[in-house]
Write an enzyme that holds these catalytic residues in place. Structure first.
Site, PDB file in Angstrom:
ATOM      1  N   GLU A 122       5.564  -9.594   5.758  1.00  0.00           N
ATOM      2  CA  GLU A 122       4.116  -9.855   5.673  1.00  0.00           C
ATOM      3  C   GLU A 122       3.758  -9.836   4.203  1.00  0.00           C
ATOM      4  OE1 GLU A 122       2.004  -7.211   8.232  1.00  0.00           O
ATOM      5  OE2 GLU A 122       2.804  -8.176  10.003  1.00  0.00           O
ATOM      6  N   CYS A 176      -4.594  -8.183   2.151  1.00  0.00           N
ATOM      7  CA  CYS A 176      -3.852  -9.441   2.248  1.00  0.00           C
ATOM      8  C   CYS A 176      -4.677 -10.540   2.905  1.00  0.00           C
ATOM      9  CB  CYS A 176      -2.561  -9.217   3.014  1.00  0.00           C
ATOM     10  SG  CYS A 176      -2.822  -8.536   4.645  1.00  0.00           S
ATOM     11  N   GLU A 198      -2.929 -14.931  -6.179  1.00  0.00           N
ATOM     12  CA  GLU A 198      -3.481 -13.802  -5.418  1.00  0.00           C
ATOM     13  C   GLU A 198      -3.890 -12.727  -6.428  1.00  0.00           C
ATOM     14  OE1 GLU A 198      -0.922 -11.108  -3.227  1.00  0.00           O
ATOM     15  OE2 GLU A 198      -2.257 -11.204  -1.507  1.00  0.00           O
ATOM     16  N   LYS A 253       9.987   3.867   3.634  1.00  0.00           N
ATOM     17  CA  LYS A 253       9.740   4.110   2.209  1.00  0.00           C
ATOM     18  C   LYS A 253       8.357   3.580   1.867  1.00  0.00           C
ATOM     19  CE  LYS A 253      10.187   2.038  -1.647  1.00  0.00           C
ATOM     20  NZ  LYS A 253       8.930   2.538  -2.248  1.00  0.00           N
TER      21      LYS A 253
HETATM   22  P1  NAD Z   1       5.195  -4.799  -3.696  1.00  0.00           P
HETATM   23  O1  NAD Z   1       5.954  -5.940  -3.153  1.00  0.00           O
HETATM   24  O2  NAD Z   1       5.192  -4.600  -5.173  1.00  0.00           O
HETATM   25  O3  NAD Z   1       5.716  -3.415  -3.091  1.00  0.00           O
HETATM   26  C1  NAD Z   1       5.758  -3.200  -1.693  1.00  0.00           C
HETATM   27  C2  NAD Z   1       6.852  -2.209  -1.385  1.00  0.00           C
HETATM   28  O4  NAD Z   1       8.108  -2.790  -1.707  1.00  0.00           O
HETATM   29  C3  NAD Z   1       6.781  -0.897  -2.163  1.00  0.00           C
HETATM   30  O5  NAD Z   1       7.122   0.164  -1.295  1.00  0.00           O
HETATM   31  C4  NAD Z   1       7.843  -1.077  -3.221  1.00  0.00           C
HETATM   32  O6  NAD Z   1       8.385   0.141  -3.680  1.00  0.00           O
HETATM   33  C5  NAD Z   1       8.881  -1.868  -2.455  1.00  0.00           C
HETATM   34  N1  NAD Z   1       9.828  -2.612  -3.297  1.00  0.00           N
HETATM   35  C6  NAD Z   1       9.629  -3.144  -4.523  1.00  0.00           C
HETATM   36  N2  NAD Z   1      10.762  -3.738  -4.969  1.00  0.00           N
HETATM   37  C7  NAD Z   1      11.696  -3.581  -3.989  1.00  0.00           C
HETATM   38  C8  NAD Z   1      13.046  -3.976  -3.840  1.00  0.00           C
HETATM   39  N3  NAD Z   1      13.691  -4.655  -4.786  1.00  0.00           N
HETATM   40  N4  NAD Z   1      13.689  -3.655  -2.701  1.00  0.00           N
HETATM   41  C9  NAD Z   1      13.069  -2.983  -1.703  1.00  0.00           C
HETATM   42  N5  NAD Z   1      11.789  -2.557  -1.804  1.00  0.00           N
HETATM   43  C10 NAD Z   1      11.104  -2.867  -2.933  1.00  0.00           C
HETATM   44  O7  NAD Z   1       3.725  -4.949  -3.127  1.00  0.00           O
HETATM   45  P2  NAD Z   1       2.440  -4.074  -3.471  1.00  0.00           P
HETATM   46  O8  NAD Z   1       1.981  -4.445  -4.848  1.00  0.00           O
HETATM   47  O9  NAD Z   1       2.737  -2.658  -3.148  1.00  0.00           O
HETATM   48  O10 NAD Z   1       1.397  -4.601  -2.373  1.00  0.00           O
HETATM   49  C11 NAD Z   1       0.550  -5.681  -2.555  1.00  0.00           C
HETATM   50  C12 NAD Z   1       1.087  -6.942  -1.892  1.00  0.00           C
HETATM   51  O11 NAD Z   1       1.267  -6.699  -0.499  1.00  0.00           O
HETATM   52  C13 NAD Z   1       0.124  -8.109  -1.967  1.00  0.00           C
HETATM   53  O12 NAD Z   1       0.824  -9.285  -2.283  1.00  0.00           O
HETATM   54  C14 NAD Z   1      -0.453  -8.204  -0.568  1.00  0.00           C
HETATM   55  O13 NAD Z   1      -0.955  -9.460  -0.191  1.00  0.00           O
HETATM   56  C15 NAD Z   1       0.715  -7.791   0.253  1.00  0.00           C
HETATM   57  N6  NAD Z   1       0.281  -7.366   1.584  1.00  0.00           N
HETATM   58  C16 NAD Z   1       0.505  -8.203   2.656  1.00  0.00           C
HETATM   59  C17 NAD Z   1       0.049  -7.857   3.934  1.00  0.00           C
HETATM   60  C18 NAD Z   1       0.251  -8.777   5.112  1.00  0.00           C
HETATM   61  O14 NAD Z   1       0.100  -8.311   6.232  1.00  0.00           O
HETATM   62  N7  NAD Z   1       0.578 -10.035   4.915  1.00  0.00           N
HETATM   63  C19 NAD Z   1      -0.617  -6.652   4.112  1.00  0.00           C
HETATM   64  C20 NAD Z   1      -0.820  -5.830   3.003  1.00  0.00           C
HETATM   65  C21 NAD Z   1      -0.364  -6.196   1.746  1.00  0.00           C
END
Ligand code: NAD
Length: 503
Positions: free
Chosen positions: A266, A300, A397, A191
């Site tokens: 992650e 990230c 962040e 997803k």
């Molecule tokens: P997010 O957590 O809002 O969303 C990520 C994914 O999770 C999306 O597909 C979203 O639809 C899904 N999601 C949201 N709520 C959910 C739930 N209750 N159950 C299951 N899935 C759910 O993150 P974002 O805003 O899309 O991305 C940015 C974040 O990602 C930042 O914090 C960034 O640091 C992190 N990130 C981390 C890495 C790493 O390798 N550590 C890499 C890239 C991004």
């Protein structure tokens, strides 16, 4: 090098495929609409236009995708590793052949500049090649001998897994999860994020064209709280590989608790770049600027806190500010653009809110700190100086092209500030003193550290964070440990004594 107008034309051609109707789910090798017929729009961050309508999955589509993955698992896990290797290399070939299209679509959907997205698509192919080559050995284990017995370990794929990815560099990030899962023999339900779901559609198509059997790799689009929650709590899913925010990770952990899911997270970071006064300052400044202002700072591992020794603090800040002021902000398809628009208006509002907070907290805005233009979510590359580590601009962040510069006195002070954060993803250290580099990397709380380097990646090396930055490691064999179960068979070499009960 293509021109901006070439790129606009090429992007129009690439996007035309999405004009005919909603982007459907891909389940069991077929296009599937949502039973509810619900859709959502994906919006171009550069100009606010609707790029595509996308089918929005509910429980019915999640059930169907998990069932397809469950059925396909039987044959996929039984396929010889060398055959999976061949298929995954073909998949990588397909990515290379369509890298331009992927990059154009991703730039339009995410606002990331094309210069970075082209490389990200090719890196996605490399991820598949790397894990393809490991597929034949993935099941191998160890022989552990003791007096009177031999233990043989081996690994087997855990089952259907969910891959949930964020909107920043979505294509590359999803390959980093999907490639090892498929190489291990797992089947996948992916997803992608609702803010940028389009490039994921290309990946599933490329996989099927390469010959990955129907149902091995399924994709549903939808909202996190709806499709994501249904997927991560589904009893048919054995493990969840998630990239995103910490609070979403916590929700996924509780959603998966009742079915005891294995999770790999992650998450976010507030990564320090420590610049000691003995460092090669030219290279340190290049790296700090690159790691915060590339990919719109929506990264990230971005270097979002720069800690600079007080003896060189003013000079280094002045040079970073000068560089930030010269960076071109513009349309993601303009070849000269470095910083494109932020993903979404809500994210823009979040980033802009830190400009006011910085002033209120007593920091100085040494560069940027402003929105650009009326259309699209553009902000200037920003540098906050005279900051201290207890300010929100040093702790939160922000996830934009926004750098917070904090002075420190000495090594101990630098370490204390670097570690004073809830996160522990990456840290960067600049010094010419080898002993100091070893001492400081020993004491830094971060899953990944780079000395005198920007974030250069080696795929066999572990990737992941500690503290609130994640659980588990990707890369090399660590990926297989997550997607596989390790089992042990114990064989006796002698007749050992068995206690005789009930005689
Ligand atoms: P997010 O957590 O809002 O969303 C990520 C994914 O999770 C999306 O597909 C979203 O639809 C899904 N999601 C949201 N709520 C959910 C739930 N209750 N159950 C299951 N899935 C759910 O993150 P974002 O805003 O899309 O991305 C940015 C974040 O990602 C930042 O914090 C960034 O640091 C992190 N990130 C981390 C890495 C790493 O390798 N550590 C890499 C890239 C991004």
């Amino acid at each position: 090098m293509t021109t901006f107008s070439d790129n606009l034309l090429r992007a129009d051609l690439a996007m035309a495929r999405f004009a005919s109707g909603p982007v459907l789910h891909r389940i069991g090798g077929e296009n599937i609409a949502s039973q509810s017929t619900a859709t959502f729009d994906t919006i171009c961050p550069a100009n606010g236009t609707v790029l595509a309508r996308v089918a929005r999955a509910g429980q019915t589509e999640v059930d169907a995708a998990v069932l397809a993955a469950k059925n396909a698992f039987v044959e996929w896990r039984a396929l010889a590793g060398k055959d999976r290797r061949a298929l995954l290399h073909k998949l990588a070939d397909g990515i290379v052949a369509r890298a331009d299209e992927i990059a154009l679509i991703e730039s339009m959907d995410t606002g990331q500049s094309l210069r970075f997205m082209s490389k990200a698509a090719l890196r996605g192919a490399e991820n598949f090649r790397y894990f393809a080559d490991m597929a034949p050995q993935a099941q191998d284990g160890q022989t552990l001998r003791a007096t009177g017995q031999i233990n043989m370990t081996s690994r087997r794929p855990i089952g259907p897994v969910a891959v949930i990815t964020p909107w920043n560099t979505p294509f590359m990030l999803s390959t980093w999860k999907i490639a090892p899962a498929l190489a291990a023999g797992c089947t996948v339900v992916h997803k992608p994020a609702e803010f940028a779901p389009l490039s994921a559609r290309l990946l599933v198509e490329i996989a099927e064209e390469a010959g990955i059997p129907a149902g091995v790799f399924n994709q549903i689009q939808g909202f996190g709280e709806e499709a994501g929650a249904a997927l991560t709590s589904h009893p048919g899913i054995k493990a969840v590989a998630f990239v995103g925010e910490g609070r979403t990770g916590a929700a996924i952990m509780s959603q998966g608790a009742a079915t005891l899911k294995r999770v790999h997270f992650e998450l976010g970071g507030k990564n320090p770049v420590i610049i000691m006064d003995d460092a090669d300052l030219d290279r340190a400044i290049d790296a700090a600027v690159f790691m915060i202002y590339s990919l719109n700072g929506e990264r990230c591992t971005s270097s979002s806190r720069v800690l600079i020794q007080d003896t060189v603090y003013d000079a280094v800040c002045a040079r970073i500010a000068e560089r930030a002021d010269r960076i071109k902000v513009g349309h993601p398809l303009d070849p000269d653009t470095v910083v494109g628009p932020l993903i979404h208006e809500t994210h823009e509002a979040k980033v802009l809110s830190y400009f006011a907070r910085a002033k209120a907290e007593g920091a100085t805005i040494a560069a940027g700190g402003v929105k650009v233009g009326q259309t699209g979510h553009y902000v200037r590359p920003t540098l906050f100086t005279n900051a201290s580590n207890n300010m929100s601009i040093a702790q939160d962040e922000i996830f934009g092209p926004v750098l917070t510069a904090i002075p420190f006195k000495n090594e101990a002070d630098a370490l204390q500030i670097a570690n004073d954060t809830e996160y522990g993803l990456a840290a960067y250290l600049w010094t010419r003193d080898l002993g100091r580099a070893l001492r400081m990397t020993d004491a830094l709380d971060a899953g990944m550290m780079w000395v005198n380097s920007e974030n250069t990646r080696h795929l066999p090396a572990p990737f992941g964070g500690m503290k609130s930055s994640g659980i588990g490691r990707d890369g090399g064999d660590w990926s297989f440990d997550f997607y596989m179960e390790t089992v042990n068979v114990c064989l006796p070499t002698t007749d050992h004594n068995i206690p005789r009960l009930g005689t």
